[in-house]
Design a protein around this motif. Structure first.
Motif, PDB file in Angstrom:
ATOM      1  N   ILE A   4       0.911  -1.270   0.078  1.00  0.00           N
ATOM      2  CA  ILE A   4       0.203  -0.031  -0.016  1.00  0.00           C
ATOM      3  C   ILE A   4       1.036   1.212   0.137  1.00  0.00           C
ATOM      4  CG2 ILE A   4      -1.943   1.328   1.263  1.00  0.00           C
ATOM      5  CD1 ILE A   4      -2.660  -1.316   2.121  1.00  0.00           C
ATOM      6  N   THR A   5       0.768   2.208  -1.095  1.00  0.00           N
ATOM      7  CA  THR A   5       1.606   3.329  -1.087  1.00  0.00           C
ATOM      8  C   THR A   5       1.279   4.374  -0.207  1.00  0.00           C
ATOM      9  OG1 THR A   5       0.414   4.066  -2.745  1.00  0.00           O
ATOM     10  CG2 THR A   5       1.964   2.624  -3.658  1.00  0.00           C
ATOM     11  N   LEU A   6       2.033   5.367  -0.027  1.00  0.00           N
ATOM     12  CA  LEU A   6       1.991   6.247   0.787  1.00  0.00           C
ATOM     13  C   LEU A   6       0.532   7.060   0.468  1.00  0.00           C
ATOM     14  CD1 LEU A   6       2.658   8.072   3.071  1.00  0.00           C
ATOM     15  CD2 LEU A   6       4.166   9.482   1.396  1.00  0.00           C
ATOM     16  N   GLU A   7       0.306   7.209  -0.910  1.00  0.00           N
ATOM     17  CA  GLU A   7      -0.644   7.967  -1.466  1.00  0.00           C
ATOM     18  C   GLU A   7      -2.022   7.338  -1.238  1.00  0.00           C
ATOM     19  OE1 GLU A   7      -2.803   9.461  -5.653  1.00  0.00           O
ATOM     20  OE2 GLU A   7      -0.689   8.621  -5.608  1.00  0.00           O
ATOM     21  N   LYS A   8      -1.950   5.654  -1.387  1.00  0.00           N
ATOM     22  CA  LYS A   8      -3.179   5.123  -0.847  1.00  0.00           C
ATOM     23  C   LYS A   8      -3.408   5.038   0.476  1.00  0.00           C
ATOM     24  CE  LYS A   8      -3.098   1.910  -4.789  1.00  0.00           C
ATOM     25  NZ  LYS A   8      -1.730   2.102  -5.640  1.00  0.00           N
ATOM     26  N   ASP A  10      -2.779   7.330   2.532  1.00  0.00           N
ATOM     27  CA  ASP A  10      -3.438   8.842   2.857  1.00  0.00           C
ATOM     28  C   ASP A  10      -4.948   8.742   2.417  1.00  0.00           C
ATOM     29  OD1 ASP A  10      -2.732  11.672   3.015  1.00  0.00           O
ATOM     30  OD2 ASP A  10      -3.975  11.645   1.621  1.00  0.00           O
ATOM     31  N   HIS A  11      -5.247   8.157   1.393  1.00  0.00           N
ATOM     32  CA  HIS A  11      -6.741   8.134   1.099  1.00  0.00           C
ATOM     33  C   HIS A  11      -7.792   7.213   2.144  1.00  0.00           C
ATOM     34  CE1 HIS A  11      -6.670  10.583  -2.836  1.00  0.00           C
ATOM     35  NE2 HIS A  11      -5.735   9.533  -3.098  1.00  0.00           N
ATOM     36  N   LEU A  12      -7.087   6.068   2.675  1.00  0.00           N
ATOM     37  CA  LEU A  12      -7.738   5.197   3.484  1.00  0.00           C
ATOM     38  C   LEU A  12      -7.665   5.787   4.726  1.00  0.00           C
ATOM     39  CD1 LEU A  12      -5.854   1.705   2.750  1.00  0.00           C
ATOM     40  CD2 LEU A  12      -8.448   2.280   2.334  1.00  0.00           C
ATOM     41  N   PHE A  13      -6.748   6.574   5.208  1.00  0.00           N
ATOM     42  CA  PHE A  13      -6.811   7.316   6.459  1.00  0.00           C
ATOM     43  C   PHE A  13      -7.804   8.245   6.619  1.00  0.00           C
ATOM     44  CE2 PHE A  13      -4.969  10.766   9.094  1.00  0.00           C
ATOM     45  CZ  PHE A  13      -4.698  10.022  10.415  1.00  0.00           C
ATOM     46  N   TRP A  14      -7.832   9.002   5.552  1.00  0.00           N
ATOM     47  CA  TRP A  14      -8.912  10.066   5.765  1.00  0.00           C
ATOM     48  C   TRP A  14     -10.282   9.703   5.226  1.00  0.00           C
ATOM     49  CZ3 TRP A  14      -8.443  14.863   7.618  1.00  0.00           C
ATOM     50  CH2 TRP A  14      -7.258  15.244   7.895  1.00  0.00           C
ATOM     51  N   ALA A  88     -13.078   7.087  -0.898  1.00  0.00           N
ATOM     52  CA  ALA A  88     -13.536   5.925  -1.160  1.00  0.00           C
ATOM     53  C   ALA A  88     -13.560   5.517  -2.653  1.00  0.00           C
ATOM     54  CB  ALA A  88     -15.008   5.681  -0.621  1.00  0.00           C
ATOM     55  N   ILE A  89     -14.018   6.333  -3.436  1.00  0.00           N
ATOM     56  CA  ILE A  89     -14.052   5.971  -4.873  1.00  0.00           C
ATOM     57  C   ILE A  89     -12.421   6.005  -5.575  1.00  0.00           C
ATOM     58  CG2 ILE A  89     -13.961   8.462  -5.926  1.00  0.00           C
ATOM     59  CD1 ILE A  89     -16.306   7.401  -7.636  1.00  0.00           C
ATOM     60  N   VAL A  90     -11.563   6.526  -5.037  1.00  0.00           N
ATOM     61  CA  VAL A  90     -10.356   6.460  -5.414  1.00  0.00           C
ATOM     62  C   VAL A  90      -9.726   5.089  -4.951  1.00  0.00           C
ATOM     63  CG1 VAL A  90      -7.688   7.035  -5.122  1.00  0.00           C
ATOM     64  CG2 VAL A  90      -9.634   8.813  -5.411  1.00  0.00           C
ATOM     65  N   MET A  91     -10.227   4.446  -3.975  1.00  0.00           N
ATOM     66  CA  MET A  91      -9.818   3.158  -3.088  1.00  0.00           C
ATOM     67  C   MET A  91     -10.800   2.005  -3.408  1.00  0.00           C
ATOM     68  SD  MET A  91      -6.661   3.951  -2.067  1.00  0.00           S
ATOM     69  CE  MET A  91      -6.526   2.462  -1.441  1.00  0.00           C
ATOM     70  N   ARG A  92     -11.868   2.215  -4.625  1.00  0.00           N
ATOM     71  CA  ARG A  92     -12.660   1.438  -4.836  1.00  0.00           C
ATOM     72  C   ARG A  92     -12.179  -0.173  -4.976  1.00  0.00           C
ATOM     73  NH1 ARG A  92     -17.363   2.352  -8.679  1.00  0.00           N
ATOM     74  NH2 ARG A  92     -16.020   3.958  -9.433  1.00  0.00           N
ATOM     75  N   ASP A  93     -11.076  -0.278  -5.786  1.00  0.00           N
ATOM     76  CA  ASP A  93     -10.539  -1.464  -5.803  1.00  0.00           C
ATOM     77  C   ASP A  93     -10.114  -2.268  -4.511  1.00  0.00           C
ATOM     78  OD1 ASP A  93     -11.040  -1.242  -8.703  1.00  0.00           O
ATOM     79  OD2 ASP A  93      -9.142  -0.856  -9.072  1.00  0.00           O
ATOM     80  N   TYR A  94      -9.933  -1.498  -3.562  1.00  0.00           N
ATOM     81  CA  TYR A  94      -9.261  -2.033  -2.314  1.00  0.00           C
ATOM     82  C   TYR A  94     -10.327  -2.158  -1.211  1.00  0.00           C
ATOM     83  CZ  TYR A  94      -4.647  -0.975  -3.775  1.00  0.00           C
ATOM     84  OH  TYR A  94      -3.470  -1.020  -4.364  1.00  0.00           O
TER      85      TYR A  94
END
Length: 224
Positions: A4-8, A10-14, A88-94
């Motif tokens: 899980i990259t730093l960018e991903k 970040d999205h999960l955290f927020w 959430a939509i950015v991380m939909r695949d996760y």
């Protein structure tokens, strides 16, 4: 899912932070609405002060009409829920479409509340759908790190709000202990010196809430 990259992260955290912010502020808003109707029409000003947002509303009527529903107000409930959805939509695949769908349903509830005759009941449905979102996080995720990062964000937001609301020391200490458990498992980068300082401060029966809140906001290498 792999690394899980730093960018991903970040999205999960927020995603965790914004959903917790909406959940807590929605519950506070519903309680405040009763108080404003029954006994104190100007309580909205105290509400704004408690959660640390600028009182731009001017009247109870404008607050009731604007704060839950106005997407142009960055502090509104719907704005924070939209930010949750964006992450959430950015991380939909996760996180999966079912998990994300509950955030969309909560957005729909708030929009229905704005248009309908029973807004408070519709806003309560939004709370239910956020709880369903957390149920998916708990039960459907195979990747433990993803779950822990989202729960870390949730815990950080809850502590931040508890500090802003001057909740009792024992409540804050309890949430801090839980947050540290998710921090240890999440692999999120953080400032160890800040955590050490927070450990010392929060081990006391009394501490400066504002100092702890500032430390919390400087703990992580994730921001939005």
């Amino acid at each position: 899912m792999g690394i899980i990259t730093l960018e991903k992260s970040d999205h999960l955290f927020w995603l965790g932070r914004y959903t917790e912010r909406v959940h807590t502020t929605l519950k506070m808003y519903l309680k405040s609405s009763d108080r404003m109707i029954d006994s104190d029409p100007n309580y909205y000003a105290e509400y704004c002060k408690k959660i640390g947002i600028t009182n731009i509303y001017g009247s109870r009527e404008n607050f009731v009409k604007t704060y839950p529903f106005d997407e142009s107000d960055p502090n509104s409930i719907i704005s924070n829920l939209n930010r949750a959805y964006d992450n959430a939509i950015v991380m939909r695949d996760y996180i999966g479409t079912e998990t994300m769908a509950y955030i969309q349903l909560a957005i729909d509830d708030i929009k229905t509340a704005e248009r309908g005759d029973t807004p408070l009941a519709d806003l309560m449905l939004a709370i239910d759908h956020i709880l369903a979102f957390w149920g998916c996080v708990n039960d459907l995720f195979d990747d433990e790190q993803i779950r822990n990062i989202i729960k870390l964000g949730k815990g950080v937001e809850r502590i931040d709000l508890y500090l802003s609301l001057n909740r009792c020391v024992s409540d804050i200490q309890k949430e801090y202990r839980r947050m540290k458990q998710f921090l240890a498992k999440s692999l999120i980068r953080y400032d160890e010196s800040v955590l050490y300082t927070m450990d010392n401060m929060l081990s006391q029966y009394e501490f400066d809430y504002m100092n702890v809140r500032n430390l919390l906001r400087n703990l992580f290498v994730v921001s939005q």
